[in-house]
Scaffold this motif. Sequence first.
Motif, mmCIF file in Angstrom:
data_model
loop_
_atom_site.group_PDB
_atom_site.id
_atom_site.type_symbol
_atom_site.label_atom_id
_atom_site.label_comp_id
_atom_site.label_asym_id
_atom_site.label_seq_id
_atom_site.Cartn_x
_atom_site.Cartn_y
_atom_site.Cartn_z
ATOM 1 N N ALA A 54 -6.466 -7.173 12.694
ATOM 2 C CA ALA A 54 -5.725 -5.907 12.763
ATOM 3 C C ALA A 54 -4.990 -5.886 14.093
ATOM 4 O O ALA A 54 -5.606 -5.984 15.153
ATOM 5 C CB ALA A 54 -6.687 -4.729 12.641
ATOM 6 N N ASN A 55 -3.664 -5.773 14.042
ATOM 7 C CA ASN A 55 -2.843 -5.922 15.241
ATOM 8 C C ASN A 55 -1.766 -4.827 15.271
ATOM 9 O O ASN A 55 -0.577 -5.114 15.299
ATOM 10 C CB ASN A 55 -2.221 -7.327 15.243
ATOM 11 C CG ASN A 55 -1.528 -7.667 16.552
ATOM 12 O OD1 ASN A 55 -1.922 -7.200 17.617
ATOM 13 N ND2 ASN A 55 -0.483 -8.485 16.470
ATOM 14 N N GLY A 56 -2.232 -3.573 15.185
ATOM 15 C CA GLY A 56 -1.313 -2.446 15.295
ATOM 16 C C GLY A 56 -0.664 -2.073 13.975
ATOM 17 O O GLY A 56 -0.992 -2.617 12.920
ATOM 18 N N ASP A 57 0.260 -1.089 14.065
ATOM 19 C CA ASP A 57 0.914 -0.564 12.868
ATOM 20 C C ASP A 57 1.873 -1.582 12.292
ATOM 21 O O ASP A 57 2.607 -2.246 13.027
ATOM 22 C CB ASP A 57 1.704 0.709 13.208
ATOM 23 C CG ASP A 57 0.758 1.875 13.470
ATOM 24 O OD1 ASP A 57 -0.414 1.780 13.050
ATOM 25 O OD2 ASP A 57 1.191 2.861 14.098
ATOM 26 N N THR A 126 -1.254 -6.097 9.950
ATOM 27 C CA THR A 126 -2.599 -6.607 9.663
ATOM 28 C C THR A 126 -2.475 -7.921 8.897
ATOM 29 O O THR A 126 -1.813 -7.976 7.863
ATOM 30 C CB THR A 126 -3.398 -5.583 8.831
ATOM 31 O OG1 THR A 126 -3.500 -4.370 9.593
ATOM 32 C CG2 THR A 126 -4.788 -6.099 8.518
ATOM 33 N N LEU A 127 -3.086 -8.941 9.443
ATOM 34 C CA LEU A 127 -3.070 -10.258 8.795
ATOM 35 C C LEU A 127 -4.421 -10.486 8.113
ATOM 36 O O LEU A 127 -5.466 -10.340 8.738
ATOM 37 C CB LEU A 127 -2.817 -11.339 9.846
ATOM 38 C CG LEU A 127 -2.851 -12.772 9.326
ATOM 39 C CD1 LEU A 127 -1.730 -13.028 8.322
ATOM 40 C CD2 LEU A 127 -2.773 -13.761 10.487
ATOM 41 N N GLY A 148 -15.426 -6.505 -5.334
ATOM 42 C CA GLY A 148 -14.997 -5.420 -4.448
ATOM 43 C C GLY A 148 -14.106 -5.862 -3.305
ATOM 44 O O GLY A 148 -14.064 -5.219 -2.251
ATOM 45 N N LEU A 149 -13.343 -6.942 -3.519
ATOM 46 C CA LEU A 149 -12.484 -7.474 -2.457
ATOM 47 C C LEU A 149 -11.698 -6.378 -1.749
ATOM 48 O O LEU A 149 -11.754 -6.256 -0.516
ATOM 49 C CB LEU A 149 -11.519 -8.510 -3.057
ATOM 50 C CG LEU A 149 -10.457 -9.066 -2.100
ATOM 51 C CD1 LEU A 149 -11.097 -9.912 -1.011
ATOM 52 C CD2 LEU A 149 -9.417 -9.897 -2.871
ATOM 53 N N TYR A 150 -10.954 -5.576 -2.513
ATOM 54 C CA TYR A 150 -10.046 -4.618 -1.879
ATOM 55 C C TYR A 150 -10.724 -3.308 -1.463
ATOM 56 O O TYR A 150 -10.071 -2.411 -0.948
ATOM 57 C CB TYR A 150 -8.825 -4.391 -2.767
ATOM 58 C CG TYR A 150 -7.947 -5.638 -2.868
ATOM 59 C CD1 TYR A 150 -7.559 -6.322 -1.714
ATOM 60 C CD2 TYR A 150 -7.546 -6.141 -4.097
ATOM 61 C CE1 TYR A 150 -6.784 -7.469 -1.793
ATOM 62 C CE2 TYR A 150 -6.756 -7.291 -4.175
ATOM 63 C CZ TYR A 150 -6.385 -7.949 -3.022
ATOM 64 O OH TYR A 150 -5.611 -9.092 -3.093
ATOM 65 N N ASP A 151 -12.033 -3.189 -1.713
ATOM 66 C CA ASP A 151 -12.801 -2.114 -1.081
ATOM 67 C C ASP A 151 -13.299 -2.577 0.286
ATOM 68 O O ASP A 151 -13.649 -1.770 1.134
ATOM 69 C CB ASP A 151 -14.024 -1.740 -1.941
ATOM 70 C CG ASP A 151 -13.608 -1.284 -3.327
ATOM 71 O OD1 ASP A 151 -12.515 -0.685 -3.445
ATOM 72 O OD2 ASP A 151 -14.361 -1.546 -4.287
ATOM 73 N N ARG A 152 -13.329 -3.894 0.480
ATOM 74 C CA ARG A 152 -13.939 -4.440 1.698
ATOM 75 C C ARG A 152 -12.905 -4.881 2.719
ATOM 76 O O ARG A 152 -13.226 -5.037 3.895
ATOM 77 C CB ARG A 152 -14.853 -5.619 1.319
ATOM 78 C CG ARG A 152 -15.980 -5.155 0.399
ATOM 79 C CD ARG A 152 -16.620 -6.289 -0.378
ATOM 80 N NE ARG A 152 -17.575 -7.039 0.404
ATOM 81 C CZ ARG A 152 -18.402 -7.960 -0.114
ATOM 82 N NH1 ARG A 152 -18.366 -8.217 -1.404
ATOM 83 N NH2 ARG A 152 -19.233 -8.611 0.666
ATOM 84 N N ILE A 153 -11.683 -5.159 2.267
ATOM 85 C CA ILE A 153 -10.607 -5.552 3.185
ATOM 86 C C ILE A 153 -9.364 -4.733 2.840
ATOM 87 O O ILE A 153 -9.255 -4.207 1.743
ATOM 88 C CB ILE A 153 -10.287 -7.056 3.079
ATOM 89 C CG1 ILE A 153 -9.798 -7.393 1.655
ATOM 90 C CG2 ILE A 153 -11.494 -7.915 3.453
ATOM 91 C CD1 ILE A 153 -8.836 -8.535 1.625
ATOM 92 N N PRO A 154 -8.397 -4.610 3.788
ATOM 93 C CA PRO A 154 -7.182 -3.839 3.504
ATOM 94 C C PRO A 154 -6.389 -4.460 2.354
ATOM 95 O O PRO A 154 -6.303 -5.682 2.241
ATOM 96 C CB PRO A 154 -6.386 -3.931 4.815
ATOM 97 C CG PRO A 154 -7.348 -4.414 5.846
ATOM 98 C CD PRO A 154 -8.413 -5.185 5.143
ATOM 99 N N LYS A 155 -5.819 -3.579 1.507
ATOM 100 C CA LYS A 155 -4.961 -4.054 0.409
ATOM 101 C C LYS A 155 -3.648 -4.585 0.976
ATOM 102 O O LYS A 155 -2.998 -3.919 1.766
ATOM 103 C CB LYS A 155 -4.637 -2.891 -0.531
ATOM 104 C CG LYS A 155 -5.383 -2.955 -1.833
ATOM 105 C CD LYS A 155 -4.853 -1.942 -2.819
ATOM 106 C CE LYS A 155 -5.875 -1.798 -3.935
ATOM 107 N NZ LYS A 155 -5.609 -0.714 -4.830
#
Length: 404
Positions: A54-57, A126-127, A148-155
């Motif tokens: 996660a690297n900012g907006d 976000t990468l 639950g991939l997309y519950d655990r990481i950003p979509k």
Amino acid sequence: MALELAAVYRDLHAHPELSFQEHRTAGIVADHLGSLGYAVTTGIGITGVVGVLANGDGPTVLLRADMDALPVLEETGLDYASTARGVDADGNDVPLMHACGHDVHVTCLLGAAEALADASGEWAGTLVVLFQPAEEWGGGAERMVEDGLYDRIPKPDVVLGQHVAPFPAGFAGLHAGVAMAAADSIDITLHGSGGHGSRPETTVDPVYLAANVVARLQGIVAREIAPADSAVVTVGQLHAGTKNNIIPPSAKLGLSVRTLDDAVRDAVIAGIERITRAEATASDAPKEPEFDYVERFPLTVNEPAATARTFAALQAALGEGRVIDPGSVSGSEDVGVLATAAGAPLVYWFLGGFDPTLFPDLLRTGRMPEDVPSNHSPHFAPMIEPTLTSGVRALVAAAREWLA
Ligand code: ZN
Ligand code: ZN
């Protein structure tokens, strides 16, 4: 510490693992990502690993690599060739080889993860780097999503990936629209009733039934699919019986179906079920046939606008004229599942992995030589450089195109 890409690749190549058994590979991936500062989640879909930076907006970009190898006896003669063996899902002892180049994919994505982390001052967003199990088996991406991939990481806002293929190292191939075929592997059980080979009138013969189903299925492509569409229906397995004078109680067929259009795919599968049921009725079978869909690969569809944007980024990274359009290919992939589940566009390209001198006519005539070993061959041996460097460069350029 900077990754030594060639050393990582040789190590992965010498230690291939079958689908859903990629424990060693997943461990190496998780260690590297952790040391680079990614938030790492392991065990998604059994052996899947995801790193998030996660690297900012800004947009969320997902880069994907698959990790599994194949039950193939390696015959490349390379000094880092695999001599590994494993146990497949049916309990058979099998030789193991990275005969599809997924070791290239893992190495390049680790290299890109490092390069993008090092350059985090130059982009925002976000990468997500995703290492998927079991592509060869066709269930890995789906298993990660179900887990639950997309519950655990950003979509993600876009899903990007690459596959090494038999064309020149330093080149990429990218096609907008349907890039790869849908594939369905279907097991069919036909029920009859067995008895003595001398008294067929007391039986329902499933061998005769199976023979009629096999013959009639070929009418689907010949008589039901429009000339402008294409499909393949192959019966690759037919098993019945144990002895010449016994009419067996059942027969099994194994089918492989390839299509390039969802409507054609639905029509072919409906035709297979309709014909099989009708032939069973014609034979007066005591029980309905059973259909088991053992492998299902969706169409791999590159979203046109996202593809055009990525095409330009790859061309800038690899050089003018070094990104070609290979058209639709008949192989199959499950990377599209990751994009569909996120509602995001997919862009998936082929990465050249072979000595450019093997392709003297490619740029002049567009023709591929037939003697370069293709994926799944025991002789499949991508050249380490410039393949790895090009693969990293392609992933980084594509990701940077989408990150802020
Ligand atoms: Zn493969
Ligand atoms: Zn593959």
